[in-house]
Design an enzyme around this catalytic site. Structure first.
Site, PDB file in Angstrom:
ATOM      1  N   GLU A  93     -15.659   5.854   8.406  1.00  0.00           N
ATOM      2  CA  GLU A  93     -14.519   5.668   7.497  1.00  0.00           C
ATOM      3  C   GLU A  93     -14.318   6.852   6.548  1.00  0.00           C
ATOM      4  O   GLU A  93     -13.191   7.234   6.235  1.00  0.00           O
ATOM      5  CB  GLU A  93     -14.770   4.386   6.699  1.00  0.00           C
ATOM      6  CG  GLU A  93     -13.738   4.037   5.680  1.00  0.00           C
ATOM      7  CD  GLU A  93     -14.176   2.869   4.815  1.00  0.00           C
ATOM      8  OE1 GLU A  93     -13.301   2.266   4.180  1.00  0.00           O
ATOM      9  OE2 GLU A  93     -15.397   2.567   4.774  1.00  0.00           O
ATOM     10  N   GLN A 118       0.859  -1.178   0.000  1.00  0.00           N
ATOM     11  CA  GLN A 118       0.000   0.000   0.000  1.00  0.00           C
ATOM     12  C   GLN A 118       0.898   1.230   0.000  1.00  0.00           C
ATOM     13  O   GLN A 118       2.123   1.103   0.009  1.00  0.00           O
ATOM     14  CB  GLN A 118      -0.943  -0.020   1.214  1.00  0.00           C
ATOM     15  CG  GLN A 118      -2.290  -0.660   0.946  1.00  0.00           C
ATOM     16  CD  GLN A 118      -3.335  -0.303   2.003  1.00  0.00           C
ATOM     17  OE1 GLN A 118      -3.030  -0.105   3.169  1.00  0.00           O
ATOM     18  NE2 GLN A 118      -4.592  -0.249   1.583  1.00  0.00           N
ATOM     19  N   ASP A 177      -9.314   2.535  -3.846  1.00  0.00           N
ATOM     20  CA  ASP A 177     -10.106   1.514  -4.536  1.00  0.00           C
ATOM     21  C   ASP A 177     -11.587   1.747  -4.240  1.00  0.00           C
ATOM     22  O   ASP A 177     -12.045   1.408  -3.176  1.00  0.00           O
ATOM     23  CB  ASP A 177      -9.665   0.106  -4.140  1.00  0.00           C
ATOM     24  CG  ASP A 177      -9.489  -0.079  -2.631  1.00  0.00           C
ATOM     25  OD1 ASP A 177      -9.309   0.913  -1.893  1.00  0.00           O
ATOM     26  OD2 ASP A 177      -9.526  -1.235  -2.187  1.00  0.00           O
ATOM     27  N   GLU A 202     -11.279 -11.144  -1.377  1.00  0.00           N
ATOM     28  CA  GLU A 202     -12.204 -10.402  -0.520  1.00  0.00           C
ATOM     29  C   GLU A 202     -13.289  -9.671  -1.304  1.00  0.00           C
ATOM     30  O   GLU A 202     -14.253  -9.162  -0.728  1.00  0.00           O
ATOM     31  CB  GLU A 202     -11.422  -9.397   0.351  1.00  0.00           C
ATOM     32  CG  GLU A 202     -10.898  -8.169  -0.365  1.00  0.00           C
ATOM     33  CD  GLU A 202      -9.614  -8.366  -1.156  1.00  0.00           C
ATOM     34  OE1 GLU A 202      -9.015  -7.358  -1.567  1.00  0.00           O
ATOM     35  OE2 GLU A 202      -9.204  -9.538  -1.364  1.00  0.00           O
TER      36      GLU A 202
END
Length: 563
Positions: free
Chosen positions: A498, A210, A314, A281
């Protein structure tokens, strides 16, 4: 080879035939209790057709649920049972899964004490979000870590790489230097074990990293532990080598994994995932995206989807040819401005660490690399016509036009000139700044890393980057508006989330592949940093003050790209 690893070869012939090639392929991927951790395999590899069938059947609302499920016995045996049973009359796939896997629990929902201030709520969340997983079940996708760590919250039950830096900023404000030290140690352990820091501590994240914030984490820890830079210098160098792998063999116009050499010889970096299959996922989402775009090879789409996950963005119109069509994503042919700003910062910190260790040769090497990268960024990642930093397109061989919050990263790492920083500040104030903070992009695509969403890490990067160059008014506007958004949402719902809708104040964000998540690690961290920014040090505040502090622009002293 242990007996555990030999077992498939001793199966009855009929069973081996039933298992077919998947068994033989998976046998090489099995591992024993005493095998090194690096042999852990992603659940889609371990479970083959069972995994794809479960995800395709939509047994769970969130595809991450089965990716995190733990097999109760050897996956090869479970797979063998599945192959023999699944075509039988009355076969119940959900029952089969429940009998053979331990599903991740929701956990007891945290109910905060009534009447807490914003700061009290965040301070109370740190222990709730802390996990200790120094061991993991044999076939668990979770990768154990030696020290405790803080997770984001919600569906994110593991530690995430770039999230953690912004979480650490808040931990520092709360005085939890022990937790920061533990988390830096964990990331150093991951670099030593895997050769890089994976997206998160799951086997299905091992093929990518990342945004590289490890050097900044070490820099943060060094404000409390003066030995940190020297202590973690080997891991910083190893991570740098991961990002630069293959650079020596590149010819102009070539790329290898995460590094590219442009036609003029400039060296820059891109995001990359080593695998080109659907993300476990988000398996069904990726398969659907590929099926809806039959004119592109599915593997190419999968790689670009995975690489966008590596970017942290993303997903976003930033990576697409058509903002409304995810299938036009092509992350790997885009050189991101934020990634290269972070690489510049890594090179500068490696130079500092080398100098502190008395290694003048290495210090000079990294300073030279940083200078070269800064020049390449100015030449290729600056859009002169628009007046902001942007990504470089490897296909068109020119800088892209889209304005995104990533344009603030060169200011954040002090890689911009004063003149260009002023232009970015103007673009931020006129194009990105909204009532609830800065928007991620100016395009509303339905993706979560687009308008109208604003994300805590990008607010902090913008505010601190603008502050670096003396643009205090815009920096304060970003800070105040985002804090107002967080405070209003907290007042109404008693939680932090978030992401936020910045077109207004007091609304959580939307879009993307999953529902809005509560928690939330990096929002908590940035909120505490911003509270301490807007409140006088002699009178720290627990909630948003009643009035926005005044902030007058003034030139930053001797601020330049060379700093």
């Amino acid at each position: 080879m242990t007996n555990e690893m030999r077992r498939p070869a001793t199966l009855p012939l009929a069973l081996r035939i039933a298992l077919g090639g998947a068994l033989l392929g998976a046998a090489a991927l099995s591992y024993a209790d005493d095998a090194p951790a690096v042999q852990k395999q992603s659940p889609d590899i371990l479970l083959g057709p069972l995994f794809s069938d479960v995800q395709s059947a939509k047994l769970f609302p969130d595809q991450k649920t089965f990716a995190d499920a733990v097999p109760k016995s050897d996956p090869l045996m479970i797979l063998a049972d599945y192959r023999m049973q699944h075509r039988q009359s009355g076969f119940d796939l959900r029952h089969f899964v429940e009998m053979n896997f331990t599903l991740p629990g929701e956990g007891e929902k945290y109910v905060p004490p009534a009447g807490q201030s914003l700061r009290e709520h965040i301070d109370g969340l740190w222990p709730v979000l802390t996990r200790t997983t120094d061991t993991a079940a044999k076939w668990d996708s979770l990768l154990p870590l030696p020290e405790p760590y803080v997770v984001p919250g919600g569906r994110f039950r593991e530690v995430y790489y770039w999230d953690s830096y912004f979480t650490m900023l808040g931990l520092a404000e709360s005085g939890h230097w022990d937790k920061i030290s533990d988390m830096v140690a964990n990331f150093g352990y991951e670099i030593d074990t895997w050769g890089h820091i994976p997206n998160g501590n799951r086997s299905y994240y091992l093929s990518r990293s990342q945004p590289p914030f490890f050097a900044l984490m070490v820099e943060l820890l060094a404000t409390h532990d003066s030995d940190a830079l020297q202590k973690y210098r080997p891991q910083m160098e190893k991570e740098y080598a991961y990002w630069m792998e293959g650079v020596e063999a590149l010819q102009p116009g070539q790329a290898n994994k995460r590094v590219v050499k442009l036609d003029d010889g400039s060296i820059l970096n891109r995001y990359w995932d080593d695998r080109d299959t659907p993300r476990p996922e988000s398996w069904l989402d990726d398969v659907t995206t590929a099926k809806n775009n039959p004119n592109r090879p599915a593997t190419e789409i999968y790689r670009d989807l995975r690489s966008a996950a590596a970017s942290g963005w993303d997903f976003s119109s930033r990576w697409m040819d058509d903002p409304q069509k995810l299938g036009t994503i092509r992350t790997t042919s885009i050189v991101p401005v934020d990634l290269n700003a972070l690489m510049f910062k890594m090179e500068k910190l490696l130079a500092n660490a080398s100098q502190a260790a008395g290694d003048a040769a290495s210090a000079n090497k990294y300073e030279t690399l940083a200078t070269s990268r800064q020049k390449a960024m100015e030449n290729h990642l600056w859009n002169e016509q628009e007046g902001w930093y942007a990504d470089y397109d490897l296909k068109s061989k020119k800088v892209r036009n889209q304005l995104t919050a990533a344009a603030l990263f060169p200011l954040y790492v002090s890689a911009a000139s004063q003149e260009r920083a002023a232009k970015v500040a103007n673009a931020t104030a006129t194009r990105l700044l909204k009532p609830g903070g800065i928007t991620t992009t100016t395009i509303n695509s339905g993706q979560q890393w687009d308008a109208p969403n604003g994300w805590a890490p990008l607010q902090w990067v913008a505010a601190e980057g603008l502050q670096n160059y003396g643009h205090k008014k815009v920096a304060m506007d970003v800070t105040w508006r985002f804090l107002t958004n967080v405070q209003h949402t907290y007042d109404r719902e008693q939680k932090l989330v978030e992401k936020y809708d910045v077109s207004t104040t007091g609304t959580g964000g939307g879009g993307g592949e999953y529902p809005l998540q509560d928690g939330f690690g990096w929002t908590n961290g940035v909120t505490l940093k911003m509270l301490d920014w807007v409140c006088p040090k002699e009178k720290p505040c627990d909630s948003l003050p009643s009035a926005q502090p005044a902030a007058n622009d003034e030139p930053a002293p001797q601020q330049s790209a060379a700093q």
